[in-house]
Design a protein around this motif. Sequence first.
Motif, PDB file in Angstrom:
ATOM      1  N   GLU A 144     -16.073   4.044  15.938  1.00 51.59           N
ATOM      2  CA  GLU A 144     -14.821   3.026  16.060  1.00 51.59           C
ATOM      3  C   GLU A 144     -14.519   3.034  18.008  1.00 51.59           C
ATOM      4  N   TRP A 145     -14.372   2.057  18.602  1.00 52.01           N
ATOM      5  CA  TRP A 145     -13.899   1.642  19.432  1.00 52.01           C
ATOM      6  C   TRP A 145     -12.215   2.035  19.311  1.00 52.01           C
ATOM      7  N   PHE A 146     -11.684   1.330  18.334  1.00 54.30           N
ATOM      8  CA  PHE A 146     -10.171   1.775  18.047  1.00 54.30           C
ATOM      9  C   PHE A 146     -10.341   2.144  17.368  1.00 54.30           C
ATOM     10  N   PRO A 147      -8.711   3.412  17.823  1.00 51.69           N
ATOM     11  CA  PRO A 147      -7.985   3.872  16.634  1.00 51.69           C
ATOM     12  C   PRO A 147      -7.176   3.644  15.416  1.00 51.69           C
ATOM     13  N   LYS A 148      -7.672   4.522  13.988  1.00 50.09           N
ATOM     14  CA  LYS A 148      -7.144   3.514  13.059  1.00 50.09           C
ATOM     15  C   LYS A 148      -5.571   3.416  13.255  1.00 50.09           C
ATOM     16  N   PHE A 149      -4.558   2.859  12.717  1.00 51.14           N
ATOM     17  CA  PHE A 149      -3.127   2.950  12.694  1.00 51.14           C
ATOM     18  C   PHE A 149      -2.699   3.053  11.311  1.00 51.14           C
TER      19      PHE A 149
ATOM     20  N   TRP B  66     -15.194   8.279  20.964  1.00 54.67           N
ATOM     21  CA  TRP B  66     -15.518   6.465  20.478  1.00 54.67           C
ATOM     22  C   TRP B  66     -13.817   5.717  21.182  1.00 54.67           C
ATOM     23  N   ALA B  67     -12.683   5.655  20.790  1.00 53.61           N
ATOM     24  CA  ALA B  67     -11.536   5.337  20.614  1.00 53.61           C
ATOM     25  C   ALA B  67     -10.897   5.507  21.886  1.00 53.61           C
ATOM     26  N   SER B  68     -11.065   7.151  22.779  1.00 51.92           N
ATOM     27  CA  SER B  68      -9.909   7.603  24.103  1.00 51.92           C
ATOM     28  C   SER B  68     -10.893   6.604  25.095  1.00 51.92           C
ATOM     29  N   ILE B  69     -11.779   5.743  25.269  1.00 56.84           N
ATOM     30  CA  ILE B  69     -12.192   4.884  26.260  1.00 56.84           C
ATOM     31  C   ILE B  69     -11.047   3.752  26.431  1.00 56.84           C
ATOM     32  N   PHE B  70     -10.480   3.248  24.841  1.00 52.26           N
ATOM     33  CA  PHE B  70      -9.663   2.497  25.053  1.00 52.26           C
ATOM     34  C   PHE B  70      -8.316   2.982  24.884  1.00 52.26           C
TER      35      PHE B  70
ATOM     36  N   ALA C  43      -6.503  16.116  24.532  1.00 53.37           N
ATOM     37  CA  ALA C  43      -5.434  15.270  23.860  1.00 53.37           C
ATOM     38  C   ALA C  43      -5.945  13.966  23.305  1.00 53.37           C
ATOM     39  N   MET C  44      -7.051  13.482  23.989  1.00 48.63           N
ATOM     40  CA  MET C  44      -7.967  11.690  24.107  1.00 48.63           C
ATOM     41  C   MET C  44      -9.324  13.200  23.212  1.00 48.63           C
ATOM     42  N   ALA C  45      -9.584  13.935  23.300  1.00 43.66           N
ATOM     43  CA  ALA C  45     -10.799  13.856  22.714  1.00 43.66           C
ATOM     44  C   ALA C  45     -11.121  14.194  20.860  1.00 43.66           C
ATOM     45  N   ALA C  46      -9.847  14.133  20.404  1.00 41.18           N
ATOM     46  CA  ALA C  46      -9.777  13.669  18.775  1.00 41.18           C
ATOM     47  C   ALA C  46     -10.188  12.126  18.265  1.00 41.18           C
ATOM     48  N   TYR C  47     -10.202  11.140  19.737  1.00 38.86           N
ATOM     49  CA  TYR C  47     -10.219  10.279  19.697  1.00 38.86           C
ATOM     50  C   TYR C  47     -11.142   9.644  19.407  1.00 38.86           C
TER      51      TYR C  47
ATOM     52  N   THR D 158     -14.396  13.504  28.385  1.00 39.70           N
ATOM     53  CA  THR D 158     -13.153  13.894  27.290  1.00 39.70           C
ATOM     54  C   THR D 158     -14.958  13.582  26.494  1.00 39.70           C
ATOM     55  N   LEU D 159     -15.797  12.991  26.859  1.00 40.32           N
ATOM     56  CA  LEU D 159     -16.740  12.569  25.369  1.00 40.32           C
ATOM     57  C   LEU D 159     -17.418  13.782  24.972  1.00 40.32           C
ATOM     58  N   ALA D 160     -17.765  14.330  26.465  1.00 37.25           N
ATOM     59  CA  ALA D 160     -18.676  15.770  26.310  1.00 37.25           C
ATOM     60  C   ALA D 160     -17.686  16.634  25.377  1.00 37.25           C
ATOM     61  N   ILE D 161     -15.891  17.170  25.615  1.00 39.49           N
ATOM     62  CA  ILE D 161     -15.262  17.414  24.266  1.00 39.49           C
ATOM     63  C   ILE D 161     -16.362  17.419  22.974  1.00 39.49           C
ATOM     64  N   SER D 162     -15.562  15.745  23.466  1.00 42.27           N
ATOM     65  CA  SER D 162     -15.708  15.298  21.367  1.00 42.27           C
ATOM     66  C   SER D 162     -17.397  16.405  21.175  1.00 42.27           C
TER      67      SER D 162
END
Length: 489
Positions: free
Chosen positions: A199-204, A49-53, A43-47, A259-263
């Motif tokens: 991009e360290w933050f998800p786009k709104f 680097w933003a998944s870290i946030f 669920a987070m892999a789609a984001y 998660t980053l590995a999946i990305s």
Amino acid sequence: MATQEDGQPTASQTPAPGRTFISWTSMAILIATAVASVRGLPAMAAYDWASIFLYVLPAILFMVPVALVAAELASGWKGGVFVWVKEAYGDQIGFFAIWQQWMQNVAWYPAQLAFFASALAYVFDPSLANSGLFTGLVILVVYWFSTLIATRGVDAFAKVGTWGFLIGTIVPAAALIVFAVIYWQDGGTSHLPAVGDAEWFPKFTGLASIVLIVSNFLSYAGMEMNAVHVTEMRKPSIEFPKAIVLSVVLILFVFILPTLAISIGVPGSSVNLTQGVLQAFDVFFHHLGMSWGTTVMALLIVVGILASVVTWIPGPSKGLLLVGKEGYLPPRLQGTNSRGMQVPIMVVQGLIVTAMAVLFAVLPSVQSVFWILTAMAVQLYLLMYMVMFLAAMRLRRTHPDVKRGFRTPLMPVVGTVGFLGSLAAFFLGFVEPSGNADATPQGVYILILVAGIVVLGVWPFVLYKLRKPEWKIDSSPDHTHSDTPVQEG
């Protein structure tokens, strides 16, 4: 164990010679073991680097407040969530809180087993992972088989959880990281942007674009279960905060790197909520000429999920049984078998799981059903957490003299942050994530979610209204505060 404000034992409560204490590092590992799981990683892999946030934010707003507040409550009152809330707001609200804690697990089982079905499909035929009928049948067979094991008593599943966690969670998570690095160094195409382009933050682009953060609240849930051990630490006020810091680091490490590995292996737009982990393994192993490796990892994940389900089936229902014997459940639901297992309650939760499993066969998208059940479990649990935060702040005002082995620093701030974070996540939970390609129409999604929450969550009020004096079988007091280590019900 009563303590002074500095965390030292009082003179009247000096521990007996030879008593064993839990070290702060052991407590940290205990918390990390209970929280970490690979199920929610896709669920987070789609984001990328933003998944870290998206991992760090709920850890700050939810996981840390839950751990601190629950530690204070557990060190002051025995009996768990029911007693904590009852002392603050009365037995009806206490019953409501423990019911939501139990019911969220009932909603969690089908979602967890849908992940199991997806992993099992990769062993035989990956296309089966998208079959609602296959997923529903797997949920039914595995859940009732796990229930049968659980009825055999503690000895039948005591060691299953530990080994299952190591085999089915730690090994696959570590393998994701290792094989992602090998794949990348071997010239494999990485779908994770370079750090300079990150991009360290998800786009709104609307609430749906960030609502996946809600799933991470459930990923961090359950901290209150381990907080009951805080009185078994030598200096709780000093050591428990250290344990929290270390556990947060460990949990974020387990979540973020896999998660980053999946990305790296799977484009964000192609990540499947139930198959994402195995999608990544498929990419890595095919590139390395080890196609059989995905099957091995799928089997390990299957073992891990089976172990977690077998372990969790009797756990929360045990707490409901103890509360039921105080007169809140009909006598028929208070029965146990010769091994002391609460079979009637486990059968009831099995029937509810069966009804939920039918959704996989009826609704067109496995991913949509998976998300609906996950969101439903989150919402039910968040109801309990909101009440728990309010109860903790109220008890600090109304029962200031109750001895606590651990006191949450800045309780009004910590409690308010936890409550508002839970409240925000609750409302966001009614928006389906935009990453799901087979999304249910928003109106239908909300209707299903609200109906599920009402149908599953309203029963404590109904049963409280219908209760009779003869329902109370266990007359032993369980509503007092305690200075001694206790287990949560």
